[in-house]
Design a protein around this motif. Structure first.
Motif, PDB file in Angstrom:
ATOM      1  N   PHE A 288      -6.004   9.825  -8.034  1.00  0.00           N
ATOM      2  CA  PHE A 288      -5.085  10.943  -7.858  1.00  0.00           C
ATOM      3  C   PHE A 288      -3.712  10.643  -8.463  1.00  0.00           C
ATOM      4  O   PHE A 288      -3.331   9.480  -8.620  1.00  0.00           O
ATOM      5  N   ARG A 289      -2.988  11.689  -8.788  1.00  0.00           N
ATOM      6  CA  ARG A 289      -1.570  11.550  -9.121  1.00  0.00           C
ATOM      7  C   ARG A 289      -0.873  10.984  -7.885  1.00  0.00           C
ATOM      8  O   ARG A 289      -1.078  11.486  -6.766  1.00  0.00           O
ATOM      9  N   HIS A 290      -0.066   9.942  -8.076  1.00  0.00           N
ATOM     10  CA  HIS A 290       0.497   9.295  -6.901  1.00  0.00           C
ATOM     11  C   HIS A 290       1.789   8.564  -7.226  1.00  0.00           C
ATOM     12  O   HIS A 290       2.047   8.203  -8.376  1.00  0.00           O
ATOM     13  N   ARG A 291       2.587   8.328  -6.176  1.00  0.00           N
ATOM     14  CA  ARG A 291       3.809   7.516  -6.235  1.00  0.00           C
ATOM     15  C   ARG A 291       3.869   6.707  -4.946  1.00  0.00           C
ATOM     16  O   ARG A 291       3.842   7.275  -3.846  1.00  0.00           O
ATOM     17  N   TRP A 292       3.975   5.400  -5.049  1.00  0.00           N
ATOM     18  CA  TRP A 292       3.989   4.538  -3.868  1.00  0.00           C
ATOM     19  C   TRP A 292       5.336   4.626  -3.147  1.00  0.00           C
ATOM     20  O   TRP A 292       6.389   4.691  -3.782  1.00  0.00           O
ATOM     21  N   ILE A 293       5.292   4.612  -1.804  1.00  0.00           N
ATOM     22  CA  ILE A 293       6.508   4.601  -1.000  1.00  0.00           C
ATOM     23  C   ILE A 293       6.364   3.554   0.096  1.00  0.00           C
ATOM     24  O   ILE A 293       5.267   3.065   0.361  1.00  0.00           O
ATOM     25  N   SER A 294       7.495   3.215   0.728  1.00  0.00           N
ATOM     26  CA  SER A 294       7.504   2.214   1.792  1.00  0.00           C
ATOM     27  C   SER A 294       8.105   2.797   3.057  1.00  0.00           C
ATOM     28  O   SER A 294       8.995   3.654   2.999  1.00  0.00           O
ATOM     29  N   VAL A 295       7.623   2.313   4.199  1.00  0.00           N
ATOM     30  CA  VAL A 295       8.192   2.733   5.478  1.00  0.00           C
ATOM     31  C   VAL A 295       9.663   2.330   5.521  1.00  0.00           C
ATOM     32  O   VAL A 295      10.022   1.210   5.158  1.00  0.00           O
ATOM     33  N   GLY A 296      10.519   3.226   5.947  1.00  0.00           N
ATOM     34  CA  GLY A 296      11.941   2.922   6.094  1.00  0.00           C
ATOM     35  C   GLY A 296      12.785   3.299   4.904  1.00  0.00           C
ATOM     36  O   GLY A 296      14.008   3.217   4.967  1.00  0.00           O
ATOM     37  N   GLN A 297      12.163   3.722   3.798  1.00  0.00           N
ATOM     38  CA  GLN A 297      12.927   4.063   2.609  1.00  0.00           C
ATOM     39  C   GLN A 297      12.871   5.579   2.376  1.00  0.00           C
ATOM     40  O   GLN A 297      12.261   6.075   1.423  1.00  0.00           O
ATOM     41  N   LEU A 298      13.527   6.282   3.292  1.00  0.00           N
ATOM     42  CA  LEU A 298      13.512   7.741   3.247  1.00  0.00           C
ATOM     43  C   LEU A 298      14.181   8.279   1.996  1.00  0.00           C
ATOM     44  O   LEU A 298      13.738   9.283   1.427  1.00  0.00           O
ATOM     45  N   GLY A 299      15.248   7.623   1.574  1.00  0.00           N
ATOM     46  CA  GLY A 299      15.965   8.095   0.397  1.00  0.00           C
ATOM     47  C   GLY A 299      15.077   8.083  -0.838  1.00  0.00           C
ATOM     48  O   GLY A 299      15.002   9.070  -1.581  1.00  0.00           O
ATOM     49  N   ARG A 300      14.395   6.971  -1.078  1.00  0.00           N
ATOM     50  CA  ARG A 300      13.490   6.876  -2.219  1.00  0.00           C
ATOM     51  C   ARG A 300      12.346   7.885  -2.085  1.00  0.00           C
ATOM     52  O   ARG A 300      11.979   8.555  -3.054  1.00  0.00           O
ATOM     53  N   ALA A 301      11.795   7.994  -0.870  1.00  0.00           N
ATOM     54  CA  ALA A 301      10.684   8.928  -0.673  1.00  0.00           C
ATOM     55  C   ALA A 301      11.113  10.363  -0.980  1.00  0.00           C
ATOM     56  O   ALA A 301      10.418  11.091  -1.697  1.00  0.00           O
ATOM     57  N   MET A 302      12.273  10.775  -0.477  1.00  0.00           N
ATOM     58  CA  MET A 302      12.738  12.137  -0.714  1.00  0.00           C
ATOM     59  C   MET A 302      12.973  12.390  -2.202  1.00  0.00           C
ATOM     60  O   MET A 302      12.670  13.466  -2.723  1.00  0.00           O
ATOM     61  N   ARG A 303      13.514  11.382  -2.881  1.00  0.00           N
ATOM     62  CA  ARG A 303      13.733  11.535  -4.322  1.00  0.00           C
ATOM     63  C   ARG A 303      12.408  11.719  -5.056  1.00  0.00           C
ATOM     64  O   ARG A 303      12.287  12.583  -5.935  1.00  0.00           O
ATOM     65  N   LEU A 304      11.395  10.944  -4.670  1.00  0.00           N
ATOM     66  CA  LEU A 304      10.095  11.056  -5.322  1.00  0.00           C
ATOM     67  C   LEU A 304       9.415  12.387  -4.989  1.00  0.00           C
ATOM     68  O   LEU A 304       8.766  12.996  -5.850  1.00  0.00           O
ATOM     69  N   PHE A 305       9.564  12.851  -3.738  1.00  0.00           N
ATOM     70  CA  PHE A 305       9.000  14.160  -3.386  1.00  0.00           C
ATOM     71  C   PHE A 305       9.562  15.244  -4.308  1.00  0.00           C
ATOM     72  O   PHE A 305       8.830  16.101  -4.813  1.00  0.00           O
ATOM     73  N   ARG A 306      10.891  15.175  -4.529  1.00  0.00           N
ATOM     74  CA  ARG A 306      11.534  16.186  -5.375  1.00  0.00           C
ATOM     75  C   ARG A 306      11.115  16.034  -6.838  1.00  0.00           C
ATOM     76  O   ARG A 306      10.872  17.031  -7.521  1.00  0.00           O
ATOM     77  N   GLU A 307      11.044  14.798  -7.316  1.00  0.00           N
ATOM     78  CA  GLU A 307      10.635  14.577  -8.703  1.00  0.00           C
ATOM     79  C   GLU A 307       9.243  15.149  -8.969  1.00  0.00           C
ATOM     80  O   GLU A 307       8.969  15.650 -10.068  1.00  0.00           O
ATOM     81  N   GLU A 308       8.362  15.081  -7.981  1.00  0.00           N
ATOM     82  CA  GLU A 308       6.995  15.567  -8.144  1.00  0.00           C
ATOM     83  C   GLU A 308       6.854  17.048  -7.776  1.00  0.00           C
ATOM     84  O   GLU A 308       5.761  17.605  -7.853  1.00  0.00           O
ATOM     85  N   GLY A 309       7.959  17.677  -7.368  1.00  0.00           N
ATOM     86  CA  GLY A 309       7.930  19.108  -7.065  1.00  0.00           C
ATOM     87  C   GLY A 309       7.231  19.465  -5.769  1.00  0.00           C
ATOM     88  O   GLY A 309       6.697  20.572  -5.629  1.00  0.00           O
ATOM     89  N   CYS A 310       7.226  18.545  -4.808  1.00  0.00           N
ATOM     90  CA  CYS A 310       6.517  18.755  -3.545  1.00  0.00           C
ATOM     91  C   CYS A 310       7.482  19.226  -2.451  1.00  0.00           C
ATOM     92  O   CYS A 310       8.250  18.424  -1.911  1.00  0.00           O
ATOM     93  N   ARG A 311       7.436  20.509  -2.156  1.00  0.00           N
ATOM     94  CA  ARG A 311       8.216  21.025  -1.017  1.00  0.00           C
ATOM     95  C   ARG A 311       7.432  20.864   0.281  1.00  0.00           C
ATOM     96  O   ARG A 311       7.985  20.523   1.317  1.00  0.00           O
ATOM     97  N   ASP A 312       6.132  21.127   0.220  1.00  0.00           N
ATOM     98  CA  ASP A 312       5.279  21.019   1.404  1.00  0.00           C
ATOM     99  C   ASP A 312       4.691  19.621   1.477  1.00  0.00           C
ATOM    100  O   ASP A 312       4.153  19.097   0.487  1.00  0.00           O
ATOM    101  N   LEU A 313       4.776  19.015   2.657  1.00  0.00           N
ATOM    102  CA  LEU A 313       4.315  17.643   2.869  1.00  0.00           C
ATOM    103  C   LEU A 313       3.395  17.588   4.070  1.00  0.00           C
ATOM    104  O   LEU A 313       3.604  18.286   5.064  1.00  0.00           O
ATOM    105  N   VAL A 314       2.371  16.743   3.975  1.00  0.00           N
ATOM    106  CA  VAL A 314       1.485  16.509   5.109  1.00  0.00           C
ATOM    107  C   VAL A 314       1.348  14.999   5.289  1.00  0.00           C
ATOM    108  O   VAL A 314       1.234  14.262   4.312  1.00  0.00           O
ATOM    109  N   PHE A 315       1.423  14.542   6.541  1.00  0.00           N
ATOM    110  CA  PHE A 315       1.182  13.125   6.828  1.00  0.00           C
ATOM    111  C   PHE A 315      -0.225  12.981   7.383  1.00  0.00           C
ATOM    112  O   PHE A 315      -0.617  13.692   8.313  1.00  0.00           O
ATOM    113  N   ILE A 316      -0.989  12.056   6.814  1.00  0.00           N
ATOM    114  CA  ILE A 316      -2.359  11.857   7.283  1.00  0.00           C
ATOM    115  C   ILE A 316      -2.761  10.406   7.056  1.00  0.00           C
ATOM    116  O   ILE A 316      -2.357   9.781   6.068  1.00  0.00           O
ATOM    117  N   GLY A 317      -3.545   9.863   7.979  1.00  0.00           N
ATOM    118  CA  GLY A 317      -4.024   8.495   7.847  1.00  0.00           C
ATOM    119  C   GLY A 317      -3.463   7.590   8.921  1.00  0.00           C
ATOM    120  O   GLY A 317      -2.511   7.935   9.617  1.00  0.00           O
TER     121      GLY A 317
END
Length: 285
Positions: free
Chosen positions: A53-82
């Motif tokens: 799948f198209r993917h970008r790795w993230i780490s627990v505790g790094q909300l800033g990086r995660a939010m930046r990557l969500f925006r770069e990939e155009g993802c407004r809707d998010l689901v947590f699973i696993g």
């Protein structure tokens, strides 16, 4: 509610923990014509399966990086699973964005897993994202109402199911666990931080040690969401591995809340249960 009916925007970001469910959700979205983008959590998600799948790795505790990557990939809707082993706050490497939200992060950590996930979800939503649930994006993965196996619960098993529902409803506000084992009206074990697989292994040990004297083929694993739970996060999950644990514990079957429980690899789960003469049933909320 289907993805189209709930106004889900493509692509959808999947914050992916461990296990098979993140990939099942991604496949379900793709089948609906919605592009999934996986954001696998380091140390939790299966790296080999992510590559599909198209993917970008993230780490627990790094909300800033995660939010930046969500925006770069155009993802407004998010689901947590696993699955995710809950880290201690001292183990989390915080980035600057997370440090600015440190008060909220500490409050989120002061509670059970559902409190933590819903707290992180609120922080993401305050930054313009929308947290959605499996009901919104992949309702086909939810357990239907009724028995999905050839075997069905006996009258005694039905009574055990009702007792388990009452116990879990009473425990729900304390954010303890999502499962209980009831045998002939006796609550013999309740899930805690160990999870369902370890709960079933504990029941098997109790049986081997002679602490459970009921004949094999009696008793039920009951799973349902906590009464105070945000149903977008951490829904109960069952699958082939659950069936194996139930068989090893000498139980008669599994009862879960229909529409609010994830079925991992449902066909394999049903085949495994039928091969062991176990029932799997979805009961109404």
């Amino acid at each position: 509610m289907s993805a189209a009916a709930s106004g889900i925007s493509s692509p959808v970001g999947i914050i992916a923990g461990g296990g098979a469910m993140p990939f099942a959700v991604a496949d379900s979205l793709a089948a609906q014509g919605i592009e999934p983008v996986l954001f696998p959590l380091r140390g939790a998600c299966d790296a080999a399966r992510v590559e599909k799948f198209r993917h970008r790795w993230i780490s627990v505790g790094q909300l800033g990086r995660a939010m930046r990557l969500f925006r770069e990939e155009g993802c407004r809707d998010l689901v947590f699973i696993g699955t995710l082993v809950r880290p201690s706050l001292s183990e989390v490497r915080l980035d600057f964005k997370t440090l600015r939200l440190l008060g909220n992060v500490i409050r989120a950590f002061r509670g059970g897993d559902d409190h933590l996930l819903s707290g992180v979800g609120r922080m993401l939503e305050q930054d313009g994202f929308r947290m959605v649930g499996i009901k919104d994006v992949a309702p086909d993965l939810l357990m239907p109402e009724g028995c999905v196996t050839r075997a069905a619960p006996s009258g005694t098993a039905a009574d055990d199911i009702e007792r388990g529902r009452k116990v879990l409803t009473a425990l729900g506000p304390f954010d303890i666990g999502q499962a209980a084992v009831v045998i002939d009206g006796h609550v013999v074990a309740v899930e805690d931080i160990e999870g369902t697989d370890a709960l079933l292994a504990r029941v098997a040990r109790l049986r081997e040690d002679g602490r459970i004297r009921a004949a094999k083929g009696r008793g039920v694993l009951v799973k349902m969401p906590k009464s105070s739970q945000d149903l977008r996060f951490d829904l109960p999950t069952i699958g082939p591995r659950t069936v194996e644990g139930v068989a090893a514990a000498g139980l008669a079957g599994i009862a879960v809340m229909a529409g609010n429980t994830l079925a991992a690899e449902p066909q394999a789960m049903i085949e495994a249960a039928d091969a062991r003469y176990l029932f799997v049933i979805g009961v109404p909320a």
